[in-house]
Every structure is written in C-alpha cells, then in structure tokens.
Design a protein around this motif. Structure first.
Motif, PDB file in Angstrom:
ATOM      1  N   TYR A 200       5.120   6.640  11.040  1.00  0.00           N
ATOM      2  CA  TYR A 200       4.825   5.813   9.862  1.00  0.00           C
ATOM      3  C   TYR A 200       3.346   5.950   9.475  1.00  0.00           C
ATOM      4  O   TYR A 200       3.019   6.142   8.291  1.00  0.00           O
ATOM      5  CB  TYR A 200       5.165   4.349  10.149  1.00  0.00           C
ATOM      6  N   ASN A 201       2.458   5.835  10.456  1.00  0.00           N
ATOM      7  CA  ASN A 201       1.017   5.926  10.183  1.00  0.00           C
ATOM      8  C   ASN A 201       0.646   7.289   9.611  1.00  0.00           C
ATOM      9  O   ASN A 201      -0.178   7.385   8.686  1.00  0.00           O
ATOM     10  CB  ASN A 201       0.219   5.659  11.459  1.00  0.00           C
ATOM     11  N   SER A 202       1.233   8.355  10.139  1.00  0.00           N
ATOM     12  CA  SER A 202       0.945   9.697   9.622  1.00  0.00           C
ATOM     13  C   SER A 202       1.470   9.861   8.199  1.00  0.00           C
ATOM     14  O   SER A 202       0.846  10.537   7.373  1.00  0.00           O
ATOM     15  CB  SER A 202       1.540  10.764  10.540  1.00  0.00           C
TER      16      SER A 202
ATOM     17  N   VAL B 119      -9.620   6.664  17.432  1.00  0.00           N
ATOM     18  CA  VAL B 119     -10.919   6.705  16.742  1.00  0.00           C
ATOM     19  C   VAL B 119     -10.744   6.908  15.244  1.00  0.00           C
ATOM     20  O   VAL B 119     -11.409   6.255  14.425  1.00  0.00           O
ATOM     21  CB  VAL B 119     -11.803   7.837  17.325  1.00  0.00           C
ATOM     22  N   ILE B 120      -9.837   7.813  14.876  1.00  0.00           N
ATOM     23  CA  ILE B 120      -9.635   8.116  13.449  1.00  0.00           C
ATOM     24  C   ILE B 120      -9.106   6.885  12.720  1.00  0.00           C
ATOM     25  O   ILE B 120      -9.584   6.544  11.627  1.00  0.00           O
ATOM     26  CB  ILE B 120      -8.664   9.303  13.284  1.00  0.00           C
ATOM     27  N   LEU B 121      -8.102   6.211  13.298  1.00  0.00           N
ATOM     28  CA  LEU B 121      -7.556   5.002  12.661  1.00  0.00           C
ATOM     29  C   LEU B 121      -8.603   3.901  12.591  1.00  0.00           C
ATOM     30  O   LEU B 121      -8.667   3.163  11.602  1.00  0.00           O
ATOM     31  CB  LEU B 121      -6.326   4.515  13.432  1.00  0.00           C
ATOM     32  N   ARG B 122      -9.419   3.788  13.642  1.00  0.00           N
ATOM     33  CA  ARG B 122     -10.443   2.731  13.653  1.00  0.00           C
ATOM     34  C   ARG B 122     -11.489   2.957  12.568  1.00  0.00           C
ATOM     35  O   ARG B 122     -11.896   2.029  11.875  1.00  0.00           O
ATOM     36  CB  ARG B 122     -11.107   2.676  15.035  1.00  0.00           C
TER      37      ARG B 122
ATOM     38  N   ILE C 206       0.535  -2.099  19.077  1.00  0.00           N
ATOM     39  CA  ILE C 206       0.404  -0.805  18.397  1.00  0.00           C
ATOM     40  C   ILE C 206       0.079  -1.052  16.925  1.00  0.00           C
ATOM     41  O   ILE C 206       0.804  -1.780  16.239  1.00  0.00           O
ATOM     42  CB  ILE C 206       1.700   0.019  18.525  1.00  0.00           C
ATOM     43  N   PRO C 207      -1.019  -0.471  16.400  1.00  0.00           N
ATOM     44  CA  PRO C 207      -1.419  -0.754  15.011  1.00  0.00           C
ATOM     45  C   PRO C 207      -0.522  -0.088  13.976  1.00  0.00           C
ATOM     46  O   PRO C 207      -0.080   1.057  14.163  1.00  0.00           O
ATOM     47  CB  PRO C 207      -2.839  -0.195  14.927  1.00  0.00           C
ATOM     48  N   ILE C 208      -0.236  -0.814  12.891  1.00  0.00           N
ATOM     49  CA  ILE C 208       0.460  -0.262  11.711  1.00  0.00           C
ATOM     50  C   ILE C 208      -0.554  -0.275  10.571  1.00  0.00           C
ATOM     51  O   ILE C 208      -1.037  -1.337  10.171  1.00  0.00           O
ATOM     52  CB  ILE C 208       1.689  -1.101  11.338  1.00  0.00           C
ATOM     53  N   VAL C 209      -0.873   0.907  10.050  1.00  0.00           N
ATOM     54  CA  VAL C 209      -1.947   0.991   9.052  1.00  0.00           C
ATOM     55  C   VAL C 209      -1.435   0.631   7.662  1.00  0.00           C
ATOM     56  O   VAL C 209      -0.257   0.851   7.348  1.00  0.00           O
ATOM     57  CB  VAL C 209      -2.579   2.402   9.032  1.00  0.00           C
ATOM     58  N   PRO C 210      -2.298   0.052   6.808  1.00  0.00           N
ATOM     59  CA  PRO C 210      -1.887  -0.369   5.463  1.00  0.00           C
ATOM     60  C   PRO C 210      -2.078   0.728   4.427  1.00  0.00           C
ATOM     61  O   PRO C 210      -3.141   1.350   4.360  1.00  0.00           O
ATOM     62  CB  PRO C 210      -2.826  -1.537   5.175  1.00  0.00           C
ATOM     63  N   ILE C 211      -1.079   0.968   3.617  1.00  0.00           N
ATOM     64  CA  ILE C 211      -1.220   1.958   2.550  1.00  0.00           C
ATOM     65  C   ILE C 211      -2.096   1.422   1.427  1.00  0.00           C
ATOM     66  O   ILE C 211      -2.698   2.185   0.663  1.00  0.00           O
ATOM     67  CB  ILE C 211       0.156   2.401   2.004  1.00  0.00           C
ATOM     68  N   GLY C 212      -2.213   0.096   1.328  1.00  0.00           N
ATOM     69  CA  GLY C 212      -3.029  -0.490   0.258  1.00  0.00           C
ATOM     70  C   GLY C 212      -4.518  -0.365   0.497  1.00  0.00           C
ATOM     71  O   GLY C 212      -5.320  -0.636  -0.406  1.00  0.00           O
ATOM     72  N   TYR C 213      -4.943   0.037   1.686  1.00  0.00           N
ATOM     73  CA  TYR C 213      -6.365   0.135   2.014  1.00  0.00           C
ATOM     74  C   TYR C 213      -6.799   1.589   1.846  1.00  0.00           C
ATOM     75  O   TYR C 213      -6.709   2.398   2.758  1.00  0.00           O
ATOM     76  CB  TYR C 213      -6.609  -0.335   3.448  1.00  0.00           C
ATOM     77  N   CYS C 214      -7.260   1.928   0.658  1.00  0.00           N
ATOM     78  CA  CYS C 214      -7.641   3.316   0.364  1.00  0.00           C
ATOM     79  C   CYS C 214      -8.607   3.339  -0.817  1.00  0.00           C
ATOM     80  O   CYS C 214      -8.426   2.607  -1.787  1.00  0.00           O
ATOM     81  CB  CYS C 214      -6.400   4.156   0.041  1.00  0.00           C
ATOM     82  N   LYS C 215      -9.619   4.164  -0.709  1.00  0.00           N
ATOM     83  CA  LYS C 215     -10.597   4.310  -1.781  1.00  0.00           C
ATOM     84  C   LYS C 215     -10.361   5.636  -2.496  1.00  0.00           C
ATOM     85  O   LYS C 215     -10.232   6.681  -1.854  1.00  0.00           O
ATOM     86  CB  LYS C 215     -12.013   4.272  -1.197  1.00  0.00           C
ATOM     87  N   SER C 216     -10.300   5.591  -3.811  1.00  0.00           N
ATOM     88  CA  SER C 216     -10.076   6.819  -4.576  1.00  0.00           C
ATOM     89  C   SER C 216     -11.359   7.652  -4.622  1.00  0.00           C
ATOM     90  O   SER C 216     -12.454   7.154  -4.382  1.00  0.00           O
ATOM     91  CB  SER C 216      -9.614   6.491  -5.995  1.00  0.00           C
ATOM     92  N   ARG C 217     -11.198   8.928  -4.937  1.00  0.00           N
ATOM     93  CA  ARG C 217     -12.343   9.824  -5.088  1.00  0.00           C
ATOM     94  C   ARG C 217     -12.056  10.820  -6.201  1.00  0.00           C
ATOM     95  O   ARG C 217     -10.899  11.002  -6.608  1.00  0.00           O
ATOM     96  CB  ARG C 217     -12.633  10.568  -3.785  1.00  0.00           C
ATOM     97  N   ASN C 218     -13.096  11.468  -6.691  1.00  0.00           N
ATOM     98  CA  ASN C 218     -12.923  12.442  -7.766  1.00  0.00           C
ATOM     99  C   ASN C 218     -12.348  13.750  -7.221  1.00  0.00           C
ATOM    100  O   ASN C 218     -12.756  14.208  -6.153  1.00  0.00           O
ATOM    101  CB  ASN C 218     -14.266  12.740  -8.437  1.00  0.00           C
ATOM    102  N   PRO C 219     -11.400  14.350  -7.941  1.00  0.00           N
ATOM    103  CA  PRO C 219     -10.870  15.653  -7.501  1.00  0.00           C
ATOM    104  C   PRO C 219     -11.947  16.720  -7.609  1.00  0.00           C
ATOM    105  O   PRO C 219     -12.750  16.720  -8.545  1.00  0.00           O
ATOM    106  CB  PRO C 219      -9.717  15.915  -8.473  1.00  0.00           C
ATOM    107  N   MET C 220     -11.950  17.645  -6.647  1.00  0.00           N
ATOM    108  CA  MET C 220     -12.967  18.694  -6.600  1.00  0.00           C
ATOM    109  C   MET C 220     -12.429  19.983  -7.227  1.00  0.00           C
ATOM    110  O   MET C 220     -11.313  20.406  -6.938  1.00  0.00           O
ATOM    111  CB  MET C 220     -13.377  18.973  -5.154  1.00  0.00           C
TER     112      MET C 220
END
Length: 618
Positions: free
Chosen positions: A400-402, A447-450, A465-479
C-alpha cells in the motif's frame, strides 16, 4: 542533477558504447547502413542483450515454449552466443503468446509475449537500431525513447500553453494504432532512415508476421500491426509516427529552413540564429502556427486560433489516412479551447486559468485517474483488513505504501494535484477508519518514510506499522529535457550518470576472457561485481589485478549454491585460497602475507562458515 541511467551504463560493460556512439554519429551525418547484421550478431552485442534482458521483470515470463531467462542463464557463454547466432542465420520466430490485460474501462489490452530467445534477438536488433533512429527522430516526441519521460512531455505542453500563448489544441486519437500499422509502409520508413541491410529487414518482416497463439489455443497470422509486448515494437511505433512529427514541424517550426528565400536571418551574441525574428515575419502571412507534442501514439497539436485548429484537424486526419493508412477515432478526436475546458494527456487534465491578468496553467489528475486510484487504494486496504499473520500484514501495508509513493511521484508535477490527493485521502481515510484498528501515534523506523511523511498528522499505524497518507504531498514544476542530454554522445552522458570508478582495462579483460565451462549468468555477474565492488577485493579492499581475480561462491555449488548475483563475491586469489584452506600451515602462511585486521578476518570467517569450514581464530 546527475542520475544513473541503466541502459547508459550497461553498454560500457561489453565495450559496446563506442559502437553505439559511432552509429549515432554516422546516422546524424546521413550514412546509409547496409551491413548492420555483422554488428547485431557480434559476441559483444549478444552478451549485452542478455544483461539488458535479465534485469527486466518480464524476463521471467515464459512464451509458448515455457522457457524464460533462467533457462538461458544455465548455458555456457559460448553455447548461448552460438544459439542466438544460429537464429540470426535462418530466422523463423516462434509463435507469440497472447495475454489479455484488463483495462480500467472494462475492456482488455492484448499483449504479445515472444519466446525468450526471440526476445534476445529483438534486444540485439534494438541495441543497434536505437542509436541510428535516435539521430533521425524529432525532438518533441517523448514516449519509449531513452532519457525522455512523461514529465518532459507535460513540461513541453505547459510551456506551449503558458509561454507561447497557444490556447487551442487538436486532440487526435488513432484507432487501434498498434494493431493497424501497415507492414509495407513501416519497412519503407525504416529504409528511408538509412537502415538498408536487406537481411535485417527480412528478419524484421518475419517478426511482424510471427503467428500469435490466442488464449483459447487458436493461431492467428497477422497481416498488419506490431505486437504490444515485443521489445522492438515501441521503437517501430516511433518509426511510423516520426514521419508525422516532421510533417507537422515542416508546416511552421522548420518552415524558414525550407524557404528558397528565407527572411533575413538575425543572430544573437552567442552566434545562435534568432528564429523568433523569422516567426514574427511568418505570423503576418497566412501560415498556420502549430506545434506537436507526442508520447507514443498519444499526441496533441497546439495552435493559436480556432479556425487554424479546424483546418489543422482536417489536414492531420487526411494525412494519417493517406500516408500512414491509419484511421482516427472520431469520438475521441476534437478541438479544445484551453481557456474554457480541460484537455487530458497521459493521465493529467490541463487548462488555462486567469491569475493576476495572466493565463497560467492549471494541471490536475484526470477524473478517471482519480477514481481509478481511489478504487485501487481501497482494494488494498481491504486486503490489509484480514491478513493471515503479522508477516502478511507487514507485506500488504508495504505494498500500500509503495502504491501511494508511486502515485505521488507520477502526479506531483501537476500544480493543483493536492486537491485531487485530498479528495482521494478523504475516501481512503473513511475506509481505513471503518475497517482497520489504527493508532494516531507511533514510530517510523524506515528512513525514507520518516523523511517524507514524518511531519504529517494524517499518518496512521496498524500494529505499529505506519500507513502513509496520499494527501500529504507537495507539487513541483515538471522538468524539461536538457538539450545536451544524450546517451549516445560523451558530452550527453556526463549529464546522465557518473562513470563507474573502476579500471576499464581490467573490466574489458573480464568481458573478453570469460571463465570456460561456466554459465553466461556466472560470467555476466562477475563483471557486475567488479563494478559494484569498485574493482576491489571484498575482504582486503585492495585493487584487483588481472590474473588475480577470483569469483567465490558464498554457498558452494556442491552444497546447492547457484550462480546468482547474491551468491557471488570477488576476492583476490590469495584470499580465495585462505577461504578454502583447511591446513594450519597454509592458513598461517596466508595470514602472515595478507596481514588482515579483526574486521577483515570477521568477514572472512562468515564466508568460511557458509562453506562449513572452521573459523580462523583471531
């Protein structure tokens, strides 16, 4: 930022990079290639094909002959090369196994799986044709090409919309593209690119006509199309549509170069031609400004006005029908005013909105992608609800996290994707709350999840066992893709990856002098280990010299050990003797020679224990 590119680095392993660079350079200069089969059937190219195929997950999928990469791995290097060369001498491909992959809309996508030996043959051809074709491909196509990505395509789309002020887009959908490629036309296009080795063209024809074994056991004999799933198919698809790219470019982008009397050229301080000056003159004529951005068979043509868009749409449909014998889906082909409606591309929906009296891009996930992602994550939550044991629980939460991280990595280049992620998070959180017993506090060991989610209040824990949130994400400009980046030029490769810190003379010696009567897998992994260990002994850390390099099986072969990468390690000849020594005098002799410290002896003892030998007392 430099990043490692797998295909760029593997060509060095069999000293094939120089060959590819030469092919690319010659193709740029317009050379006609009539003797490519000598390169394709060379030992170095065939061995490189094995390396590239084995690291592909699909290499373990069998064709109609029930064989996969593991069956080839058992062969000696000479036997493997000889088998592939015999296939080239009188090529008749085996049947392609048809598999039907479900699509989100309920339909299925037919996938063709060639036999492993035919995949090796296709990979051999790809490694030679790709640099030739790359020199002839148009710059604004991004699908199935090295060092190009969805992100680069989205960046180009946004540039045309926001900076070039092109507010109308023509969306063209080719009906069943991969199933309707005209074989005769494709062979002529390959010939036009300068690939005029008749024996090679006959092999490609045989590939295109390879019989297809359907799931019900029936045999189908294709008269058109390229099988999705074939290694060579993406390159051939780009060859077909490359003609479209250049035709669209010739109508505007390249038009000044084709005029007999072009507008007076101007040059900037660096000596580059100022095309903007010539385009300003062209805009005063009746010429239609247009730009194409293509990703495989999915492409968009951007233009200034609606009247231009209508004419361009008609012209493109007619051109595809007349020149490429391809039919367009009328329902999915149309014109979009980007100031009023969204246009979908590669799972994104993009439009222009007014902000501070300027038109800026508003990019989000398309509606189908939002629904598909929500369903996918909810289904995985349901699997987490009833695990057989704690190990299964841990495994399913990791899946799920991946999934969450993969979705975020793909869509975070959309500037307003956070709205879509929040919508998905709301739906998923409700299912998590109803189906799982969760805690709001806990520790994140990974470490990566933290680093990525440690500050989020949306984090939840199931049995610690941690379940990561999909709502926690910062957008960035496409390169955008850097113009200099190219894996077939020395300058372009510097932007892609750092060359391995090894003695290339020793590495080439290992390539050219395989251990006789050993498997192709063993000899290939020996080269990989030399690079991974930076050319040093795994125990002493000293540089390995020609004639003193030994490849040790951690679990000996007579105890069930294999030639897999994880079971091998490179050591010096003296260390190797010490690992296997049983006599006290021999052990003492080599210990006094090598002068190992406690840490090195500890490493040595681990290998001796695996070989069921007595540890050396420190």
């Amino acid at each position: 930022m430099k990043r490692n590119n797998h295909k760029s680095t593997t060509a060095n392993y069999y000293d094939f990079q120089k060959v590819q660079d030469k092919l690319y350079s010659d193709s740029l200069n317009g050379k006609i290639f009539k003797h490519l089969m000598d390169i394709i059937s060379s030992r170095e190219n065939i061995e490189l094909a094995y390396r590239n195929i084995k690291q592909n997950k699909g290499s373990h999928t069998s064709g109609v002959d029930k064989q996969n990469i593991d069956d080839l791995a058992k062969l000696s290097e000479n036997d493997y090369v000889e088998i592939i060369r015999r296939k080239f001498s009188n090529y008749h491909p085996k049947a392609v196994r048809r598999v039907e992959i479900p699509k989100p809309n309920g339909k299925v996508r037919p996938l063709g799986i060639p036999c492993i030996s035919d995949r090796i043959v296709q990979q051999c051809i790809l490694q030679v044709l790709e640099p030739i074709c790359e020199a002839k491909f148009y710059d604004k196509s991004y699908g199935f090409r090295p060092n190009r990505s969805t992100e680069n395509a989205i960046a180009e789309v946004e540039r045309l919309m926001q900076r070039s002020h092109l507010h109308y887009v023509v969306d063209v959908d080719i009906k069943g593209f991969f199933d309707n490629v005209n074989h005769r036309k494709l062979i002529r296009q390959i010939w036009t690119l300068g690939i005029q080795d008749t024996k090679l063209l006959q092999i490609i024809k045989q590939m295109l006509k390879a019989p297809v074994k359907l799931p019900n056991g029936d045999m189908q004999y294709p008269k058109k199309g390229t099988p999705q799933g074939g290694i060579l198919s993406p390159l051939l698809a780009n060859v077909v549509l490359n003609e479209l790219d250049w035709w669209v470019a010739s109508q505007w982008v390249l038009f000044p170069n084709e005029l007999k009397n072009p507008p007076k050229a101007q040059y900037n301080q660096k000596g580059y031609r100022n095309m903007g000056h010539e385009y300003r003159i062209m805009r005063k004529t009746n010429l239609k400004e247009m730009y194409i951005v293509r990703y495989a068979d999915d492409f968009k043509i951007f233009c200034k006005t609606k009247s231009d868009a209508i004419k361009i749409k008609t012209a493109v449909i007619d051109w595809l029908s007349y020149r490429l014998k391809l039919e367009v889906s009328k329902d999915k082909t149309g014109i979009t005013n980007l100031k009023r409606r969204y246009s979908e591309f590669l799972g994104f929906k993009i439009k222009l909105q007014t902000k501070c009296n300027k038109s800026v891009v508003n990019a989000r996930m398309c509606d189908k992608a939002v629904q598909r992602t929500t369903d996918k994550l909810i289904n995985q939550i349901k699997l987490i609800q009833h695990p057989e044991d704690k190990a299964k629980l841990y495994q399913r939460i990791n899946v799920y996290n991946s999934m969450v991280m993969g979705i975020q990595n793909y869509y975070q280049i959309a500037n307003n994707v956070c709205r879509d992620f929040n919508k998905i998070q709301f739906a998923v959180s409700r299912v998590i709350k109803n189906r799982l017993t969760v805690a709001k506090k806990g520790e994140v060991q990974n470490v990566i999840l933290r680093e990525r989610y440690g500050n989020s209040a949306q984090m939840r824990w199931v049995n610690g066992i941690p379940i990561v949130p999909i709502g926690y994400c910062k957008s960035r400009n496409p390169m955008s893709k850097k113009a200099i980046v190219n894996q077939y030029t020395p300058e372009g490769r510097k932007e892609l990856f750092k060359p391995p810190d090894v003695d290339f003379g020793v590495m080439y010696y290992l390539m050219q002098n395989p251990i006789q009567n050993r498997s192709i897998e063993y000899n290939d992994n020996r080269i990989s280990l030399y690079c991974a260990q930076h050319g040093k002994c795994a125990i002493t850390g000293k540089k390995l010299e020609i004639g003193c390099i030994h490849c040790h099986h951690k679990l000996p072969k007579n105890m069930g050990g294999t030639d897999k990468y994880k079971n091998l390690i490179l050591v010096s000849d003296e260390v190797h003797r010490l690992i296997h020594s049983t006599k006290f005098e021999t052990v003492s002799e080599y210990l006094s020679k090598l002068k190992l410290d406690k840490e090195q002896i500890s490493k040595l003892n681990k290998l001796r224990v695996m070989a069921e030998l007595e540890e050396i007392k420190q």
